[in-house]
Design an enzyme around this catalytic site. Structure first.
Site, PDB file in Angstrom:
ATOM      1  N   ASP A 166       0.795  -1.227   0.000  1.00 21.69           N
ATOM      2  CA  ASP A 166       0.000   0.000   0.000  1.00 21.69           C
ATOM      3  C   ASP A 166       0.830   1.280   0.000  1.00 21.69           C
ATOM      4  OD1 ASP A 166      -2.643  -0.929  -0.169  1.00 21.69           O
ATOM      5  OD2 ASP A 166      -2.654  -1.474   1.947  1.00 21.69           O
TER       6      ASP A 166
ATOM      7  N   ASP B 168      -7.161  -3.928  -4.439  1.00 20.63           N
ATOM      8  CA  ASP B 168      -6.659  -2.627  -3.985  1.00 20.63           C
ATOM      9  C   ASP B 168      -5.323  -2.270  -4.639  1.00 20.63           C
ATOM     10  OD1 ASP B 168      -8.106  -4.308  -2.172  1.00 20.63           O
ATOM     11  OD2 ASP B 168      -7.846  -2.852  -0.569  1.00 20.63           O
TER      12      ASP B 168
END
Length: 673
Positions: free
Chosen positions: A121, A180
């Site tokens: 991330d 994601d």
């Protein structure tokens, strides 16, 4: 007998009125964008005061109107980049050093994440913070952090499977991908084009193709995750970790795909990515409810809307519509984006008028885990703002007067040199005024009136005047009235160090109030029109400037309205509501801790300013007024003013009234629905 010409003119007017009154399929407009931005400024300013310091970032709203917080040192948590990213958006809107400094203050503590190899991330953490910072400032420091972060993200690439592996924290998985990660790929793609390794692009493309192959179902729906064998690379399992079931489609996970494939296509031009974006988008649009906000999972029997998924999709669709090569799809995608924005900005989803510290209500974080359900989410707010700025990167947000010199500034860059024409509309919201619009060089930090070489003032005596050398003067008095909008045109010759000024009253013609006035005596050298100050002596937000433009050369006198869709007087009632946010923020900011400057802000680093302190007495006028000036006004109580961003001029008042009624009626309908 009525002529055909007059009939034609009447029909044209009637047609225009019908366009204003008849509801549109997509009602989101510049006026809505202005309102969202005004609300966001207030909410974000409040949030900076709520955070203990810049080592913490907000995540989700609590019922008491505060935020849950995440430490910026957390290596696994993924949301720390959204708050500074949102503040960089505020800097984009108004080019105010205040927002640049705020955004930078929350961006720099994230630098420690650049060597973090424990997460996929890093795009969320660093590209939204440092990436927006570099985009808007060009500062090489931010670029360096991004390149190091890209190298860290690339270290997670599994060449056997061809993906960026995620989620070391889940011991049940071996080599997993989640949807994601499609958004995090932007860090690799950007870095490969900005001094990083070319193979990072290949990694990103491979990951996108493997996600398309294994996570996107043939009908365009999606799994949230796919897990692969560490030894063979074969698929071990598929499912929706934050969704309803292994066979369902989790709304936000699907939104990441729409956003991700659109973004990868932008960087690569690879038509496989465009086809993938179309596939997942068309599935979504065929199933999203009429209000364009999906249930948290498309297959779940429990009904819980997720505004964060809708915000991500709205932003993605605005970009996809700009990249789409098929005209029919282009129109359909943009229409869907605007309808989504219109819904999110409506009372059904906007946090305006509630105790939420953010922008959007009804977001869902992790429903199966019982976390962050039916609340405001910082990432939903971020993508909502991004969508609004993709709708219009420079919405006609008014620049409100400030009592703090630091807060009053807007940056114009260093390219406005030589002969320039400045134009803007100015609206005094109270009378009398003591406020000015003043200009300085890009390298000059405006700390007082003496920093401003050129200044146009609304003086306490009720008329406009202009700084000329050592004092204020005017060729002709043009009075101002509270609530009226005046157009100002300045012809500035930076080589000759002189300027002329015209003012056009509402419904009237331009009046020249200054001719070849000399720049302020004793002001710093000015080589460019790099800064404008919007300052008042009386109180924050007591006047506003709209439609500020700087163009090369000397324009002819502008006597007729300038047509355009971004009319700064598009909806006076709406702009007045924006002023409510500004005034509320001004009151709350007066008590801001940490050496903040004045009502809304922080002041320059290392400088503490007292918002409650009255303006210091001004020195008497300097000498050196140009001889052609018939009257000179003293320097007492002068106060610089500011500028906004639009290119249009007022519509006829009847049209404005009808438009205001239409907008209000539409909002009432939305409130009842």
């Amino acid at each position: 007998m009525t002529s055909y010409c007059s009939v034609g003119r009447g029909f044209a007017v009637l047609s225009l009125l019908m366009l204003v009154v008849v509801p549109r399929a997509q009602a989101f407009s510049d006026a809505d964008a202005v309102r969202v931005i005004g609300f966001a400024r207030s909410q974000l300013a409040d949030t900076t005061r709520e955070m203990p310091d810049a080592t913490w970032s907000p995540k989700a709203a609590l019922s008491d109107g505060t935020w849950t917080r995440e430490p910026n040192t957390d290596l696994i948590e993924w949301t720390q980049g959204f708050f500074p990213g949102s503040m960089w958006f505020m800097y984009q809107v108004g080019s105010e050093p205040l927002w640049r400094d705020r955004a930078d203050r929350w961006t720099r503590p994230l630098e420690l994440q650049k060597t973090n190899r424990q997460t996929h991330d890093l795009g969320f953490k660093l590209f939204l913070s440092f990436g927006n910072a570099y985009r808007l400032t060009g500062n090489s420091y931010y670029r360096g952090v991004l390149l190091t972060a890209a190298e860290s993200l690339a270290s997670r690439y599994n060449s056997q499977v061809g993906i960026i592996s995620c989620c070391d924290w889940n011991s049940a998985w071996q080599v997993p991908l989640v949807t994601d990660t499609m958004v995090n790929l932007e860090l690799l793609l950007w870095a490969s084009q900005n001094g990083g390794r070319p193979e990072w692009r290949t990694m990103a493309v491979n990951h996108a193709l493997r996600t398309l192959q294994d996570a996107v179902r043939p009908d365009g729906s999606s799994f949230h995750y796919v897990d692969y064998s560490r030894t063979t690379g074969a698929i071990r399992s598929k499912g929706t970790f934050q969704g309803y079931s292994a066979s369902s489609t989790w709304a936000r996970g699907h939104a990441w795909l729409i956003y991700g494939y659109t973004m990868v296509y932008r960087y690569t031009g690879d038509t496989r990515m465009l086809d993938a974006a179309r596939k997942v988008t068309d599935w979504y649009l065929a199933r999203v409810p009429a209000d364009m906000v999906p249930n948290w999972d498309f297959n779940a029997p429990s009904q819980q809307k997720d505004s964060s998924a809708a915000a991500i999709v709205a932003s993605a669709l605005l970009e996809l519509s700009s990249l789409e090569t098929d005209a029919t799809r282009r129109t359909r995608y943009r229409d869907a984006a605007l309808r989504t924005l219109d819904s999110l900005a409506s009372p059904a989803y906007s946090a305006e008028g509630t105790n939420s510290p953010g922008l959007l209500l009804h977001g869902v974080g992790h429903l199966p885990a019982g976390r962050e359900i039916n609340t405001t989410l910082i990432y939903g707010d971020y993508y909502f703002l991004e969508a609004v700025l993709r709708f219009n990167p420079r919405p006609p947000y008014p620049w409100y007067s400030k009592t703090s010199f630091f807060e009053s500034q807007h940056l114009l860059g260093s390219t406005n040199t030589g002969l320039r024409t400045i134009e803007f509309d100015i609206n005094p919201r109270a009378s009398p005024q003591d406020g000015t619009v003043g200009y300085a060089d890009s390298s000059t930090e405006v700390a007082g009136y003496g920093s401003l070489s050129m200044t146009v003032r609304m003086n306490p005596d009720g008329y406009f005047d202009v700084r000329n050398g050592g004092g204020y003067a005017t060729l002709t008095r043009v009075p101002y009235v509270s609530g009226q909008t005046y157009h100002v045109r300045i012809r500035a010759d930076l080589t000759a160090q002189r300027y002329s000024v015209w003012v056009r009253p509402p419904g009237g013609s331009e009046v020249q109030i200054a001719s070849n006035y000399v720049f302020r005596t004793g002001a710093p050298a000015i080589n460019d029109l790099g800064r404008v100050s919007v300052r008042t002596v009386i109180s924050d937000s007591d006047f506003r400037v709209l439609g500020h433009t700087v163009t090369a050369g000397a324009s002819a006198s502008v006597l007729a309205p300038r047509p355009g869709k971004d009319d700064p007087v598009l909806s006076e009632a709406l702009l007045d509501a924006t002023g409510v946010f500004e005034r509320r923020d001004a009151v709350l900011s007066a008590g801001e801790e940490g050496g903040t400057a004045s009502r809304e802000g922080d002041g320059p680093p290392g400088v503490v300013q007292d918002a409650a302190e009255p303006p210091a007495p001004q020195p008497p006028p300097e000498e050196g007024v140009a001889p052609e000036v018939p009257a000179v006004v003293g320097d007492d109580g002068e106060g610089p003013g500011g500028c906004g961003v639009t290119t249009a001029v007022p519509l006829p008042l009847a049209l404005l009234a009808l438009l205001g009624l239409s907008l209000r009626a539409r909002r009432k309908r939305l409130a009842r629905s």
